[in-house]
Motif scaffolding. Structure first.
Motif, PDB file in Angstrom:
ATOM      1  N   ALA A   1     -15.436  -4.043  -8.171  1.00 51.88           N
ATOM      2  CA  ALA A   1     -15.859  -3.678  -6.824  1.00 51.88           C
ATOM      3  C   ALA A   1     -16.914  -2.582  -6.919  1.00 51.88           C
ATOM      4  CB  ALA A   1     -14.658  -3.181  -6.023  1.00 51.88           C
TER       5      ALA A   1
ATOM      6  N   VAL B   1     -16.362 -12.821 -12.289  1.00 52.21           N
ATOM      7  CA  VAL B   1     -15.705 -11.706 -11.601  1.00 52.21           C
ATOM      8  C   VAL B   1     -16.417 -10.408 -11.979  1.00 52.21           C
ATOM      9  CG1 VAL B   1     -13.400 -12.668 -11.250  1.00 52.21           C
ATOM     10  CG2 VAL B   1     -13.947 -11.615 -13.423  1.00 52.21           C
TER      11      VAL B   1
ATOM     12  N   SER C   1     -12.503   7.162  -9.689  1.00 51.37           N
ATOM     13  CA  SER C   1     -12.559   7.575  -8.280  1.00 51.37           C
ATOM     14  C   SER C   1     -11.194   8.052  -7.805  1.00 51.37           C
ATOM     15  CB  SER C   1     -13.028   6.413  -7.410  1.00 51.37           C
ATOM     16  OG  SER C   1     -13.887   5.569  -8.108  1.00 51.37           O
ATOM     17  N   THR C   2     -10.143   7.337  -8.226  1.00 48.22           N
ATOM     18  CA  THR C   2      -8.789   7.731  -7.841  1.00 48.22           C
ATOM     19  C   THR C   2      -8.455   9.106  -8.402  1.00 48.22           C
ATOM     20  OG1 THR C   2      -8.212   5.392  -8.008  1.00 48.22           O
ATOM     21  CG2 THR C   2      -6.397   6.948  -7.803  1.00 48.22           C
TER      22      THR C   2
ATOM     23  N   GLU D   1     -22.998 -14.657  -7.186  1.00 51.61           N
ATOM     24  CA  GLU D   1     -22.002 -14.694  -6.113  1.00 51.61           C
ATOM     25  C   GLU D   1     -20.636 -14.699  -6.794  1.00 51.61           C
ATOM     26  OE1 GLU D   1     -20.454 -15.623  -2.089  1.00 51.61           O
ATOM     27  OE2 GLU D   1     -22.137 -14.516  -2.932  1.00 51.61           O
ATOM     28  N   PRO D   2     -20.034 -13.505  -6.991  1.00 53.89           N
ATOM     29  CA  PRO D   2     -18.775 -13.471  -7.742  1.00 53.89           C
ATOM     30  C   PRO D   2     -17.639 -14.087  -6.926  1.00 53.89           C
ATOM     31  CG  PRO D   2     -19.258 -11.311  -6.835  1.00 53.89           C
ATOM     32  CD  PRO D   2     -20.427 -12.183  -6.490  1.00 53.89           C
ATOM     33  N   VAL D   3     -16.610 -14.593  -7.631  1.00 51.74           N
ATOM     34  CA  VAL D   3     -15.449 -15.122  -6.917  1.00 51.74           C
ATOM     35  C   VAL D   3     -14.495 -13.999  -6.544  1.00 51.74           C
ATOM     36  CG1 VAL D   3     -15.514 -17.467  -7.818  1.00 51.74           C
ATOM     37  CG2 VAL D   3     -14.328 -15.689  -9.112  1.00 51.74           C
ATOM     38  N   SER D   4     -14.644 -12.850  -7.201  1.00 51.40           N
ATOM     39  CA  SER D   4     -13.771 -11.724  -6.879  1.00 51.40           C
ATOM     40  C   SER D   4     -14.411 -10.417  -7.313  1.00 51.40           C
ATOM     41  CB  SER D   4     -12.423 -11.899  -7.588  1.00 51.40           C
ATOM     42  OG  SER D   4     -11.584 -10.801  -7.301  1.00 51.40           O
ATOM     43  N   ARG D   5     -14.103  -9.353  -6.551  1.00 53.38           N
ATOM     44  CA  ARG D   5     -14.535  -8.004  -6.935  1.00 53.38           C
ATOM     45  C   ARG D   5     -13.288  -7.193  -7.224  1.00 53.38           C
ATOM     46  NH1 ARG D   5     -19.716  -6.918  -6.316  1.00 53.38           N
ATOM     47  NH2 ARG D   5     -21.002  -8.312  -5.064  1.00 53.38           N
ATOM     48  N   GLU D   6     -13.012  -6.992  -8.497  1.00 58.13           N
ATOM     49  CA  GLU D   6     -11.731  -6.428  -8.920  1.00 58.13           C
ATOM     50  C   GLU D   6     -11.694  -4.914  -8.751  1.00 58.13           C
ATOM     51  OE1 GLU D   6      -9.060  -8.231 -10.023  1.00 58.13           O
ATOM     52  OE2 GLU D   6     -10.164 -10.031  -9.475  1.00 58.13           O
ATOM     53  N   LYS D   7     -10.461  -4.375  -8.745  1.00 59.16           N
ATOM     54  CA  LYS D   7     -10.299  -2.957  -8.452  1.00 59.16           C
ATOM     55  C   LYS D   7     -10.632  -2.062  -9.630  1.00 59.16           C
ATOM     56  CE  LYS D   7      -5.328  -2.443  -9.310  1.00 59.16           C
ATOM     57  NZ  LYS D   7      -5.209  -3.422 -10.392  1.00 59.16           N
TER      58      LYS D   7
ATOM     59  N   GLN E   1     -10.236  11.818  -6.519  1.00 58.95           N
ATOM     60  CA  GLN E   1      -9.582  12.084  -5.229  1.00 58.95           C
ATOM     61  C   GLN E   1      -8.345  12.952  -5.421  1.00 58.95           C
ATOM     62  OE1 GLN E   1     -10.665  11.391  -2.367  1.00 58.95           O
ATOM     63  NE2 GLN E   1     -12.164   9.762  -2.633  1.00 58.95           N
TER      64      GLN E   1
ATOM     65  N   MET F   1       0.827  -1.202   0.000  1.00 58.15           N
ATOM     66  CA  MET F   1       0.000   0.000   0.000  1.00 58.15           C
ATOM     67  C   MET F   1       0.856   1.245   0.000  1.00 58.15           C
ATOM     68  SD  MET F   1      -2.034   1.582   3.064  1.00 58.15           S
ATOM     69  CE  MET F   1      -0.560   2.430   3.460  1.00 58.15           C
TER      70      MET F   1
ATOM     71  N   GLN G   1     -17.250  -0.013  -5.381  1.00 60.45           N
ATOM     72  CA  GLN G   1     -16.720   1.337  -5.193  1.00 60.45           C
ATOM     73  C   GLN G   1     -16.356   2.021  -6.504  1.00 60.45           C
ATOM     74  OE1 GLN G   1     -15.762  -1.334  -3.439  1.00 60.45           O
ATOM     75  NE2 GLN G   1     -15.238  -0.823  -1.330  1.00 60.45           N
TER      76      GLN G   1
END
Lengths: 257, 277
Positions: free
Chosen positions: A146, A143, A73-74, A167-173, A77, A1, A148
């Motif tokens: 996300a 997939v 979103s990034t 029911e997804p296996v992943s919520r990608e960025k 910000q 991060m 957000q």
């Protein structure tokens, strides 16, 4: 991060330094000489805007257009934190609202294009997906973005309209990460924009579904308040919303506003 | 005549050295410290202290923290299992291309983690070289699973362990092992009863570094294992997504990660590794 934060900081510094240079030289000499226009734009606009940037540079000798493509979103910000952008093009009104609410937009945003979700499946469609209802099937690896980020919010809406519980296996960025996982065959299906499938060039197949019409993403564009290159920003926006912009965007798979 | 005099003067200088640091070094040193510490202080200053408690107790935060602690610990276990034998081989066995192998072992240290994640997908993914076979033969897949998170973290963190342990092995006195051998101990017994206890502080230091690195892993994890709350969403992933919409929440999550990392590095390092110095 921390690495990511550092990268963002370094990037902002670079943009800052670049704009400082442009600002210094803008007062001197012929119109447009040595100026840099900085455009923050949603990642899904990469191909279309890069082409429009070249068009703009051709029409304005001496002007350089510099893009920062990324998640809306990034970018929003970063603008509210003072990144010196001239133009902001977002993939959703919600992310644009972050900027207008903070008083960082000059005037009202204009919707210049729209994007539609499609189901992306890997080459050969191993999961045998034909319609949106199939996404709810047990054992199918789906997939999604996300919630957000704009593509995730749109996916939620479209699936709710279709009445499919996934029911997804992943919520990608971001949407490009969804595309990668589908393209590599790790996921059997994902929801991405029509333009992403087009840009992937045959790596994935897109399946249109009618419920996507209820979750179309509007793309707003605005001049940033305190834009270092305010006049050029206005001209770039006119190019994007004008006929030339519309032609380039529609070739990339976008829809008219 | 001149030699002893110079030697004694050097000794006097050395005695005085600790109390008289040259400013040429001290100023940049302080600047360096400030550069590393100020961003962390920034987190503390900007943290929404009044709502901290309620934010921390949100189910999703606790879930991400639990998953982070679990996967970092499992990844460290995996690194110990594979990394200690690897370090021993690098330190004690002479073989061709040892230099190349040593370089390859440290590649994940400098590789962008996202690239590591992509590489893992290409090898261990459902259609990967090894992953494809595992899927066909045993129905075993790693992407989008907690096991995938552990693999991604271990890939990035293992070099820290290997380097620490290899260094300790090279510094260890070989005579103890030789003595054990002359007394009739087998190789495996020597390794367990003599070598391992000798380098225990190095193993501990390496494990702690490895654990802390695994805890902070982001790029390889999100690329290889994806992001799903409770299954693959670790703290760093939660921070990244919170930053998209709720920077305050991201600060709180960062604070937790920072506190855990500092606590582990400070407390455990002194307690376990103090003897090594």
């Amino acid at each position: 991060m921390f690495k990511r934060t550092a990268a963002v900081a370094a990037l902002s510094l670079a943009v800052l330094a670049g704009c400082g240079d442009a600002g210094d030289s803008s007062g001197s000499g012929e119109p447009g000489g040595g100026k840099t226009l900085t455009v923050f734009a949603a990642a899904s606009l990469t191909e279309a805007f890069t082409e429009l940037g070249r068009t703009f540079e051709g029409a304005h000798p001496g002007v350089k257009v510099r893009f920062q493509f990324g998640g809306s979103s990034t970018l929003a910000q970063q603008i509210t934190q003072g990144a010196p952008a001239d133009v902001f093009a977002a993939a959703s009104p919600a992310t644009m609202k972050t900027v207008t609410d903070a008083g960082d937009a000059s005037g009202r945003p204009q919707t210049f294009t729209r994007n539609r979700l499609v189901i992306a499946v890997p080459k050969g469609d191993p999961g045998k997906v034909a319609k949106v209802g199939d996404l709810g099937r047990r054992g199918l690896k789906v997939v999604l973005c996300a919630v957000q980020v704009p593509c995730g919010a749109a996916a939620e809406t479209a699936l709710a309209v279709a009445g499919v519980e996934v029911e997804p296996v992943s919520r990608e960025k971001d949407v490009k990460a969804v595309l990668t996982k589908v393209g590599l065959g790790e996921a059997d299906a994902g929801l991405v924009y029509r333009t992403d499938v087009k840009a992937a060039g045959g790596e994935v197949t897109g399946i249109e579904f009618p419920e996507a019409a209820k979750a179309i993403n509007d793309y707003p564009i605005v001049e940033v308040a305190k834009a270092p290159q305010g006049a050029l920003a206005g001209e770039f926006i006119r190019l994007v919303v004008g006929e030339q912009g519309r032609a380039v965007l529609s070739r990339a798979g976008f829809e008219g506003p | 005549m001149t030699r002893p005099r110079r030697a004694s003067r050097e000794a006097r200088e050395a005695d005085r050295l600790p109390g008289r640091p040259p400013w040429v070094l001290l100023a940049p040193a302080l600047l360096g410290l400030a550069f590393l510490v100020l961003p962390l202080l920034g987190l503390l200053v900007r943290a929404p202290w009044s709502t901290l408690g309620t934010r921390l107790l949100q189910a999703q935060v606790l879930e991400a923290l639990r998953l982070s602690l679990l996967t970092a610990t499992l990844a460290t276990g995996l690194c110990l299992l594979l990394g200690v034998p690897l370090a021993w081989t690098l330190a004690r066995v002479r073989f061709p291309a040892a230099r190349l192998v040593r370089a390859l072992v440290t590649v994940p240290l400098v590789l962008p983690p996202v690239v590591g994640g992509v590489a893992l997908l290409l090898v261990l993914g459902r259609r990967g070289l090894v992953g494809g076979w595992l899927d066909r033969a045993f129905g075993l897949t790693f992407p989008f699973t907690t096991a995938g998170v552990v693999l991604a973290e271990a890939f990035v963190a293992m070099p820290f362990l290997v380097i620490s342990v290899e260094g300790a092995l090279r510094a260890a006195d070989l005579r103890y092992e030789e003595a054990a051998a002359t007394l009739g101990a087998g190789r495996w017994t020597i390794f367990r009863r003599v070598t391992l206890p000798l380098v225990a502080p190095g193993v501990a230091a390496g494990s702690i570094l490895c654990w802390a690195r695994a805890l902070g892993e982001f790029g390889a994890t999100i690329t290889f294992a994806g992001n799903f709350p409770g299954r693959t969403q670790t703290m760093p992933l939660a921070v990244y997504l919170a930053l998209e919409t709720d920077p305050q929440a991201a600060i709180v999550l960062s604070l937790v990660l920072l506190a855990v990392s500092v606590a582990v590095l400070a407390v455990l390092r002194d307690r376990w590794v103090g003897g090594a110095r």
